[in-house]
Design a protein around this motif. Structure first.
Motif: not given
Length: 520
Positions: A204-225
């Motif tokens: 939880n440090s630093p905070a991270v936001i992931l942007g992607m064009e397609r729903w593929h290879e999404i890391p397990d750590a993602i909690t919200h979309v």
């Protein structure tokens, strides 16, 4: 890290881009931001990074991370970085005529010491830090220890992206925004990045936001979309709910590209080719004619070779896939053909029967080439005011930008190509107003418009959403089937390899030999 945006809008200096926006991110959450090209995702991420304005609409709440505490890593940021290096090139004032520009080492240091200027003497404490930068965990994590002293302009696309990521980690910023970070990375680099993402999210440090064009290879750590479409939020919630929504969408659709749509696309392609045929005289040729020859080619810098002893021949009708890890020399190989690497003149490279450097006209060569590359994308970003129609027309004239008005026939042909890729009615929009992925799609149309002898595609699907990606891959397949164009295709994504690509050039850096030829 907590962010709250309630009843706000996003705008630039000219217009409102997203009229209504409400969203919040709580501590411990890891968000994926997704959506189609031009749907608003890129605008949202830029606003969080301070590159666009967040403006309150009446009674609002706005609590975000200061821009000085945010680091954005994106394809667009990488392209802008190369653009900066070109604009600041001082080769004509440097002894030997070569200004390598900022090195990876210096660029990373600038994230902590923004007042550092290229060429200045470093204070002892900063010089000490620079000397041991290889030992930084972030540098090792991103695998860039061996390229720290290479000029940014000489790095491959993947190497630049990993350098940007290392800089972001070392910067000490509170919020990292990673936009489409897996595009153009080889399997090893993607694995490293996945592990990195899951690792820092857990801390939880630093905070991270992931942007992607397609729903593929999404890391397990993602909690919200958070999903954007048509310049507004189309979904906001937990990952599990979005996965359920995606499953419903998939079940209710025959596919992103139905049989009827495929037939219409093929008919539109035939019409676009016919219109372009009025402008580009097609030279006679025959299957098996030699288009490019390379004999014992060696290319490198500072005694280190990325290509060594390469013997390779391209014949008409043989469509090639070029693959290899980041930094293996794929782009260098293509630039020997396009003429963008000067070491072509010290090697035995023959294009359309003429050895490079034997007095052939570069324009005679360009007439027969169609090119999509990172370098071309950077060049066109510097001419962002060019209309989409003029970008397409420039493909007929082999120019960067259009100098002189297009003829009625050229305009009609360009409009057909724009319609083919879903840009109907947008011909007067400026190239610079498009998202990175939309820009890429336009450049692919530009490369194909004149039915070139050789179509060179260096990671053509960078930044494309699922819809554009499917259209572009279908377009490339139709071009291969047309028989008038031979395709050279570089990609790291196995799902983008086309059935027509029966020949493979595989690069193996550090091995002897450094390449392998595979024929299916």
């Amino acid at each position: 890290m907590q962010i709250k945006i309630q009843n706000c809008r996003i705008e630039n200096s000219r217009s409102v881009l997203i009229p209504e926006l409400s969203w919040q991110m709580k501590e411990g959450e890891a968000w994926l931001v997704i959506g189609p090209n031009g749907g608003g995702k890129a605008d949202f991420l830029k606003a969080l990074a301070g590159e666009l304005k967040l403006v309150e609409n009446g009674e609002s709440q706005l609590s975000t991370c200061p821009a000085s505490d945010v680091e954005l890593v994106s394809l667009e940021r990488a392209a802008r970085l190369i653009q900066e290096e070109r604009e600041n090139d001082e080769s004509e004032y440097v002894e030997g005529g070569v200004d390598i520009g900022r090195t990876g080492r210096f660029f990373i240091l600038q994230s902590k010491y923004p007042k550092l200027k290229k060429g200045q003497l470093l204070p002892p404490e900063i010089e000490e830090e620079a000397r041991f930068l290889e030992n930084e965990p972030a540098v090792k994590l991103c695998g860039i220890e061996k390229i720290l002293d290479r000029g940014l302009k000489y790095m491959s696309t993947g190497e630049i992206r990993r350098t940007l990521l290392a800089r972001a980690l070392i910067s000490g910023k509170k919020l990292l925004i990673l936009s489409d970070p897996f595009a153009g990375l080889d399997i090893q680099s993607r694995t490293i990045l996945f592990d990195f993402f899951n690792n820092i999210v857990s801390k939880n440090s630093p905070a991270v936001i992931l942007g992607m064009e397609r729903w593929h290879e999404i890391p397990d750590a993602i909690t919200h979309v958070l999903e954007f479409s048509e310049k507004k939020i189309s979904f906001c919630g937990p990952r599990a709910e979005y996965e359920a929504l995606m499953a419903k969408r998939k079940a209710s659709e025959e596919g992103a590209f139905s049989a009827a749509e495929k037939q219409a696309f093929e008919e539109n392609f035939a019409g676009a080719v016919d219109a372009a045929g009025l402008l580009s005289a097609k030279e006679g040729g025959h299957q098996g004619q030699v288009l490019v020859e390379m004999h014992q080619v060696k290319v490198g810098w500072d005694g280190k070779y990325v290509l060594d002893g390469l013997d390779w021949t391209l014949k008409e009708g043989e469509h090639w896939l070029v693959r290899g890890p980041n930094g293996s020399g794929k782009t260098t190989f293509l630039e020997l053909i396009t003429g963008d690497n000067m070491q072509v003149f010290s090697n035995d490279v023959r294009i359309f029967g003429n050895r490079r450097g034997s007095g052939e006209s570069i324009w005679d060569i360009k007439k027969k080439l169609g090119i999509v590359s990172y370098r071309l994308h950077v060049e066109y970003r510097m001419l962002g005011g060019t209309s989409l129609r003029d970008v397409i027309i420039s493909g007929f004239r082999d120019s960067i930008g259009l100098y002189g008005a297009g003829t009625d026939v050229e305009c009609a042909a360009a409009n057909k190509w724009l319609t083919l890729a879903g840009f109907s009615g947008r011909e007067n929009e400026s190239f610079g107003t498009l998202s990175y992925g939309e820009q890429r799609a336009i450049l692919i149309l530009r490369s194909a418009v004149k039915s070139p002898k050789i179509l060179i595609l260096d990671e053509p699907c960078h930044g494309l959403d699922e819809s554009y990606r499917e259209k572009i891959l279908k377009l490339i397949s139709l071009i291969c089937e047309s028989g008038s164009t031979t395709v050279l295709h570089v990609t790291h994504d196995p799902s983008e390899v086309l059935p027509c690509e029966k020949h493979i050039l595989e690069l193996h850096p550090g091995e002897n030999p450094m390449y392998k030829i595979i024929i299916k």
